[in-house]
Design a protein around this motif. Structure first.
Motif, PDB file in Angstrom:
ATOM      1  N   ARG A 341      16.558  -7.305  -2.777  1.00  0.00           N
ATOM      2  CA  ARG A 341      15.693  -6.408  -2.245  1.00  0.00           C
ATOM      3  C   ARG A 341      14.119  -6.819  -2.297  1.00  0.00           C
ATOM      4  NH1 ARG A 341      15.890  -2.980   1.026  1.00  0.00           N
ATOM      5  NH2 ARG A 341      18.307  -1.726   2.236  1.00  0.00           N
ATOM      6  N   LEU A 342      14.265  -7.380  -3.866  1.00  0.00           N
ATOM      7  CA  LEU A 342      13.318  -7.551  -4.997  1.00  0.00           C
ATOM      8  C   LEU A 342      12.467  -9.702  -4.264  1.00  0.00           C
ATOM      9  CD1 LEU A 342      12.422  -5.769  -7.492  1.00  0.00           C
ATOM     10  CD2 LEU A 342      11.173  -5.061  -5.858  1.00  0.00           C
ATOM     11  N   LEU A 343      14.172 -10.388  -4.604  1.00  0.00           N
ATOM     12  CA  LEU A 343      13.431 -11.542  -5.117  1.00  0.00           C
ATOM     13  C   LEU A 343      13.938 -12.464  -2.785  1.00  0.00           C
ATOM     14  CD1 LEU A 343      16.184 -12.434  -7.701  1.00  0.00           C
ATOM     15  CD2 LEU A 343      13.680 -12.292  -7.193  1.00  0.00           C
ATOM     16  N   GLN A 344      14.508 -11.777  -1.533  1.00  0.00           N
ATOM     17  CA  GLN A 344      14.821 -12.092  -1.086  1.00  0.00           C
ATOM     18  C   GLN A 344      14.687 -10.890   0.592  1.00  0.00           C
ATOM     19  OE1 GLN A 344      18.268 -14.613  -0.228  1.00  0.00           O
ATOM     20  NE2 GLN A 344      18.810 -14.708  -1.920  1.00  0.00           N
ATOM     21  N   PRO A 345      13.629 -10.099   0.444  1.00  0.00           N
ATOM     22  CA  PRO A 345      13.293  -8.821   1.007  1.00  0.00           C
ATOM     23  C   PRO A 345      13.273  -9.524   2.289  1.00  0.00           C
ATOM     24  CG  PRO A 345      11.576  -9.446  -0.007  1.00  0.00           C
ATOM     25  CD  PRO A 345      12.320 -10.073  -0.981  1.00  0.00           C
ATOM     26  N   GLN A 346      14.350  -8.515   2.985  1.00  0.00           N
ATOM     27  CA  GLN A 346      13.723  -8.817   4.571  1.00  0.00           C
ATOM     28  C   GLN A 346      12.853  -8.257   5.960  1.00  0.00           C
ATOM     29  OE1 GLN A 346      17.249  -6.202   5.135  1.00  0.00           O
ATOM     30  NE2 GLN A 346      18.937  -8.166   6.084  1.00  0.00           N
ATOM     31  N   LEU A 347      12.422  -8.879   6.903  1.00  0.00           N
ATOM     32  CA  LEU A 347      11.254  -8.372   7.544  1.00  0.00           C
ATOM     33  C   LEU A 347      11.494  -7.086   7.824  1.00  0.00           C
ATOM     34  CD1 LEU A 347      10.620 -11.567   7.442  1.00  0.00           C
ATOM     35  CD2 LEU A 347      10.117 -11.988   9.782  1.00  0.00           C
ATOM     36  N   PRO A 348      11.076  -6.773   8.227  1.00  0.00           N
ATOM     37  CA  PRO A 348      10.857  -5.259   8.770  1.00  0.00           C
ATOM     38  C   PRO A 348      11.734  -5.019  10.124  1.00  0.00           C
ATOM     39  CG  PRO A 348       8.900  -5.361   8.189  1.00  0.00           C
ATOM     40  CD  PRO A 348       9.581  -6.813   8.190  1.00  0.00           C
ATOM     41  N   LEU A 349      12.039  -4.232  10.786  1.00  0.00           N
ATOM     42  CA  LEU A 349      13.245  -4.327  11.871  1.00  0.00           C
ATOM     43  C   LEU A 349      11.934  -4.442  13.234  1.00  0.00           C
ATOM     44  CD1 LEU A 349      15.997  -3.855  13.261  1.00  0.00           C
ATOM     45  CD2 LEU A 349      15.113  -1.498  13.052  1.00  0.00           C
ATOM     46  N   TYR A 350      12.939  -5.810  14.060  1.00  0.00           N
ATOM     47  CA  TYR A 350      12.134  -5.980  15.153  1.00  0.00           C
ATOM     48  C   TYR A 350      10.877  -6.902  15.320  1.00  0.00           C
ATOM     49  CZ  TYR A 350      15.121  -2.405  17.021  1.00  0.00           C
ATOM     50  OH  TYR A 350      16.366  -1.733  18.259  1.00  0.00           O
ATOM     51  N   CYS A 351      10.825  -7.211  14.151  1.00  0.00           N
ATOM     52  CA  CYS A 351       9.203  -7.862  13.724  1.00  0.00           C
ATOM     53  C   CYS A 351      10.166  -9.159  13.306  1.00  0.00           C
ATOM     54  CB  CYS A 351       9.074  -7.990  12.163  1.00  0.00           C
ATOM     55  SG  CYS A 351       8.003  -6.607  12.523  1.00  0.00           S
ATOM     56  N   MET A 352      10.669 -10.185  14.428  1.00  0.00           N
ATOM     57  CA  MET A 352      11.801 -11.105  14.140  1.00  0.00           C
ATOM     58  C   MET A 352      11.234 -12.017  15.227  1.00  0.00           C
ATOM     59  SD  MET A 352      13.323 -13.634  12.612  1.00  0.00           S
ATOM     60  CE  MET A 352      14.273 -12.959  11.311  1.00  0.00           C
ATOM     61  N   SER A 353      10.532 -13.623  15.374  1.00  0.00           N
ATOM     62  CA  SER A 353       9.920 -13.797  17.122  1.00  0.00           C
ATOM     63  C   SER A 353      10.671 -14.895  17.419  1.00  0.00           C
ATOM     64  CB  SER A 353       8.401 -13.913  16.670  1.00  0.00           C
ATOM     65  OG  SER A 353       7.967 -14.892  18.120  1.00  0.00           O
ATOM     66  N   SER A 354      10.956 -15.425  18.890  1.00  0.00           N
ATOM     67  CA  SER A 354      11.351 -16.472  19.133  1.00  0.00           C
ATOM     68  C   SER A 354      10.764 -16.940  18.552  1.00  0.00           C
ATOM     69  CB  SER A 354      11.647 -16.608  20.316  1.00  0.00           C
ATOM     70  OG  SER A 354      10.380 -16.113  21.130  1.00  0.00           O
ATOM     71  N   TYR A 355       9.429 -17.545  18.410  1.00  0.00           N
ATOM     72  CA  TYR A 355       8.895 -18.787  17.704  1.00  0.00           C
ATOM     73  C   TYR A 355       8.431 -18.896  16.380  1.00  0.00           C
ATOM     74  CZ  TYR A 355       6.820 -18.276  22.059  1.00  0.00           C
ATOM     75  OH  TYR A 355       6.790 -18.493  23.234  1.00  0.00           O
ATOM     76  N   GLN A 356       9.191 -17.775  14.942  1.00  0.00           N
ATOM     77  CA  GLN A 356       9.806 -18.088  13.862  1.00  0.00           C
ATOM     78  C   GLN A 356      10.554 -19.615  13.818  1.00  0.00           C
ATOM     79  OE1 GLN A 356       8.523 -17.530  10.486  1.00  0.00           O
ATOM     80  NE2 GLN A 356       8.662 -15.657  11.476  1.00  0.00           N
ATOM     81  N   ILE A 357       9.793 -20.246  12.550  1.00  0.00           N
ATOM     82  CA  ILE A 357      10.236 -21.149  12.278  1.00  0.00           C
ATOM     83  C   ILE A 357      10.494 -20.877  10.758  1.00  0.00           C
ATOM     84  CG2 ILE A 357       9.015 -23.655  10.569  1.00  0.00           C
ATOM     85  CD1 ILE A 357       7.046 -23.379  12.876  1.00  0.00           C
ATOM     86  N   SER A 359      13.042 -19.365   8.045  1.00  0.00           N
ATOM     87  CA  SER A 359      14.502 -19.399   7.747  1.00  0.00           C
ATOM     88  C   SER A 359      15.006 -17.852   7.816  1.00  0.00           C
ATOM     89  CB  SER A 359      15.314 -20.001   7.454  1.00  0.00           C
ATOM     90  OG  SER A 359      16.907 -19.637   7.175  1.00  0.00           O
ATOM     91  N   LEU A 360      14.386 -16.983   8.238  1.00  0.00           N
ATOM     92  CA  LEU A 360      14.181 -15.268   7.822  1.00  0.00           C
ATOM     93  C   LEU A 360      15.841 -14.471   8.657  1.00  0.00           C
ATOM     94  CD1 LEU A 360      10.569 -14.771   8.379  1.00  0.00           C
ATOM     95  CD2 LEU A 360      11.473 -15.025   5.869  1.00  0.00           C
ATOM     96  N   ASP A 361      15.685 -13.553   7.711  1.00  0.00           N
ATOM     97  CA  ASP A 361      16.275 -12.433   8.133  1.00  0.00           C
ATOM     98  C   ASP A 361      15.511 -11.563   8.998  1.00  0.00           C
ATOM     99  OD1 ASP A 361      16.656 -12.586   5.766  1.00  0.00           O
ATOM    100  OD2 ASP A 361      18.278 -11.596   5.329  1.00  0.00           O
ATOM    101  N   GLN A 362      15.817  -9.717   9.476  1.00  0.00           N
ATOM    102  CA  GLN A 362      15.613  -8.615   9.245  1.00  0.00           C
ATOM    103  C   GLN A 362      16.634  -7.609   9.239  1.00  0.00           C
ATOM    104  OE1 GLN A 362      13.450  -7.935  13.141  1.00  0.00           O
ATOM    105  NE2 GLN A 362      15.877  -8.247  14.206  1.00  0.00           N
ATOM    106  N   GLU A 363      15.890  -6.827   8.358  1.00  0.00           N
ATOM    107  CA  GLU A 363      16.654  -5.341   8.259  1.00  0.00           C
ATOM    108  C   GLU A 363      17.836  -5.077   9.533  1.00  0.00           C
ATOM    109  OE1 GLU A 363      14.862  -1.789   7.429  1.00  0.00           O
ATOM    110  OE2 GLU A 363      13.178  -2.434   8.651  1.00  0.00           O
ATOM    111  N   SER A 364      18.898  -4.571   9.510  1.00  0.00           N
ATOM    112  CA  SER A 364      20.262  -4.211   9.929  1.00  0.00           C
ATOM    113  C   SER A 364      19.403  -2.440  11.152  1.00  0.00           C
ATOM    114  CB  SER A 364      21.382  -3.744  10.059  1.00  0.00           C
ATOM    115  OG  SER A 364      21.010  -2.828   8.650  1.00  0.00           O
ATOM    116  N   SER A 365      19.469  -2.677  12.016  1.00  0.00           N
ATOM    117  CA  SER A 365      19.336  -0.980  12.192  1.00  0.00           C
ATOM    118  C   SER A 365      19.852  -0.177  12.031  1.00  0.00           C
ATOM    119  CB  SER A 365      19.434  -1.249  14.022  1.00  0.00           C
ATOM    120  OG  SER A 365      19.421   0.177  14.987  1.00  0.00           O
ATOM    121  N   PRO A 366      19.014   0.886  11.723  1.00  0.00           N
ATOM    122  CA  PRO A 366      19.741   2.061  10.759  1.00  0.00           C
ATOM    123  C   PRO A 366      20.258   2.429  11.733  1.00  0.00           C
ATOM    124  CG  PRO A 366      17.156   2.038  11.737  1.00  0.00           C
ATOM    125  CD  PRO A 366      17.680   0.984  12.209  1.00  0.00           C
ATOM    126  N   GLU A 367      21.069   3.753  11.688  1.00  0.00           N
ATOM    127  CA  GLU A 367      22.686   4.269  12.049  1.00  0.00           C
ATOM    128  C   GLU A 367      21.354   5.909  12.295  1.00  0.00           C
ATOM    129  OE1 GLU A 367      25.786   3.488  13.473  1.00  0.00           O
ATOM    130  OE2 GLU A 367      24.697   1.550  12.747  1.00  0.00           O
TER     131      GLU A 367
END
Length: 481
Positions: A341-357, A359-367
């Motif tokens: 979580r400190l060395l490779q924190p994820q993007l906030p949920l829904y902040c990933m864009s189709s124009y992203q260059i 290589s990123l991942d975003q947090e999974s949707s909460p239950e």
């Protein structure tokens, strides 16, 4: 929990008597958790918090301030939804729940909010989102959110653990080995040149430390002991910052090769370049580059470090990032997940864009579950007892990107985004006072290498396009005729 303004930490600080240079500070787990949480903050959050705290005296963080200001000024009609613009200006922390129970929280954005549709079937983490359910009025209702208490919070493990924090923000286990290394690297032969002080610090000093971590090589000396950076000569500054333990870091060598792929996405722009200096005056682009640049604001600081191989050249934050890899799981850190979580924190949920260059991942949707006979919603890692139904999450940005298209935008050297007009272009040309004969148009392709270079330059330079793309200008096609 006490209000942020009331929280205090006690630090034992060891300084050199003659120069007042901080050698190290001994800090407890509460302070260490707050310090490490800096890496989970999105860049947009850091800019916003510093502006909120310092007002007109807020530090200039490269081109990030002007990128943020340009986003604020850009009309909401250029975004698919009003919520999409809001979530870029106020990005959530993907580790917000883990930071929610720290002794001091500097981020004022709730870890997660819940707005439920009138049918009680779907939810959004942002207000002003229209529900698309059949027979829905589109109105979203704010609901109280209950977070399951057994979810892991914080990053540091043992309650009795303590750490040594060097002047350049390396966080080390409090051990004789660490102490002797600090003394040796600072050339300390006799301990009678050292002095111990006890300092009480609160929100004001933590904000100073956040600022200093991004603009200073000696933040503890410059900030906690209020040593003026202007009063330090260049030779003295070299001596003060000569305590780096990680001369060559394997982490950097490992990460550098992971981020550049030959098949990465490319974005084409038209750049107007001053021929005599190779300076980019402005760029004409479509919504793809604008969407990508705005996404910088949602990337957590630790992820920026990861993308750039642990070396941003911004202040001392890279030292904090690198030193985490030497802390032991269990003895110092809570878990492998806490380190990631400190060395490779994820993007906030829904902040990933189709124009992203990148290589990123975003947090999974909460239950999220609606509780029976209640207006409360529960966030849980497992299906809770007494649920009414599981709720469906809505993407607040409306599409797979933030910015509408096709639209032409103008981006200045310091990453201010605006819609072009003849008056705005003439105003820029008048301001820079360059003859048109010294200006040429070039087409540039922004791929992974160029994007990483712009990102790095955006942290330290008010000319991010020029400094980011200068190494690549000679590779690109010359002026169109």
């Amino acid at each position: 929990m006490a209000a942020a303004e009331e929280v205090r930490f006690s630090l034992k600080v060891i300084t050199l008597k003659e120069s007042c240079k901080v050698l190290y500070a001994q800090v407890d787990i509460d302070f260490a958790d707050v310090l490490l949480s800096f890496l989970t903050l999105p860049l947009g959050t850091i800019v916003r918090l510093l502006i909120k705290h310092y007002g007109s005296n807020a530090p200039i963080l490269g081109s990030l301030n002007s990128l943020y200001a340009g986003l604020q000024d850009l009309d909401s009609s250029h975004f698919w939804t009003e919520a999409g613009k809001f979530m870029l200006l106020n990005p959530r922390n993907s580790s917000g729940i883990q930071c929610s129970r720290l002794k001091l929280q500097i981020d004022d954005i709730p870890p997660i909010q819940c707005f439920e549709c009138c049918n009680g079937t779907c939810v959004s983490m942002y207000n002003k989102v229209k529900c698309l359910c059949p027979n829905s009025t589109g109105t979203m209702i704010r609901r109280d959110l209950e977070i399951e208490p057994k979810m892991e919070t914080g990053f540091v493990s043992a309650p009795t653990a303590s750490f040594l924090l060097t002047d350049d923000l390396q966080i080390l286990a409090n051990s004789p080995t660490s102490l002797f290394r600090i003394l040796k690297l600072n050339g300390i032969e006799h301990t009678n040149v050292l002095e111990e002080r006890t300092l009480t610090v609160g929100l004001k000093e933590i904000m100073e430390l956040l600022k200093g971590s991004l603009v200073s090589k000696t933040p503890l000396t410059d900030i906690i002991l209020c040593l003026s950076t202007e009063a330090v000569t260049s030779n003295e500054r070299k001596r003060l910052s000569a305590s780096a333990i990680y001369e060559t870091d394997a982490l950097c060598r490992t990460l550098n090769g992971q981020n550049v792929r030959p098949d990465s996405k490319k974005i084409n722009i038209k750049a107007f370049v001053q021929k005599s200096t190779n300076r980019i005056l402005l760029a004409e682009t479509r919504q793809d580059l604008v969407d990508f640049l705005f996404s910088f604001l949602a990337i957590p600081l630790g992820r920026v470090q990861f993308l750039l191989g642990g070396n941003t050249c911004a202040g001392s934050i890279s030292n904090l990032y690198r030193s985490i890899s030497n802390l032991e799981i269990g003895e110092h850190m809570k878990s492998r997940e806490a380190i990631v979580r400190l060395l490779q924190p994820q993007l906030p949920l829904y902040c990933m864009s189709s124009y992203q260059i990148f290589s990123l991942d975003q947090e999974s949707s909460p239950e999220l579950y609606r509780l029976c006979n209640s207006n409360r919603v529960k966030l849980s890692v497992s299906t809770p007892i007494g649920i009414c139904r599981k709720l469906k999450m809505i993407d607040p940005k409306g599409q797979d990107c933030f910015v509408k298209g096709p639209t032409t935008f103008m981006v200045t050297d310091d990453l201010v985004v605006s819609t072009p007009s003849s008056t705005s272009i003439i105003s820029i040309l008048n301001k820079i006072k360059i003859p048109l004969s010294d200006v040429e148009e070039r087409e540039l392709d922004i791929g992974m290498e160029e994007a990483l270079s712009i990102l790095k330059a955006s942290l330290t330079s008010t000319g991010a396009l020029t400094d980011g793309l200068k190494p690549f200008l000679t590779r690109q096609p010359k002026q169109k005729k």
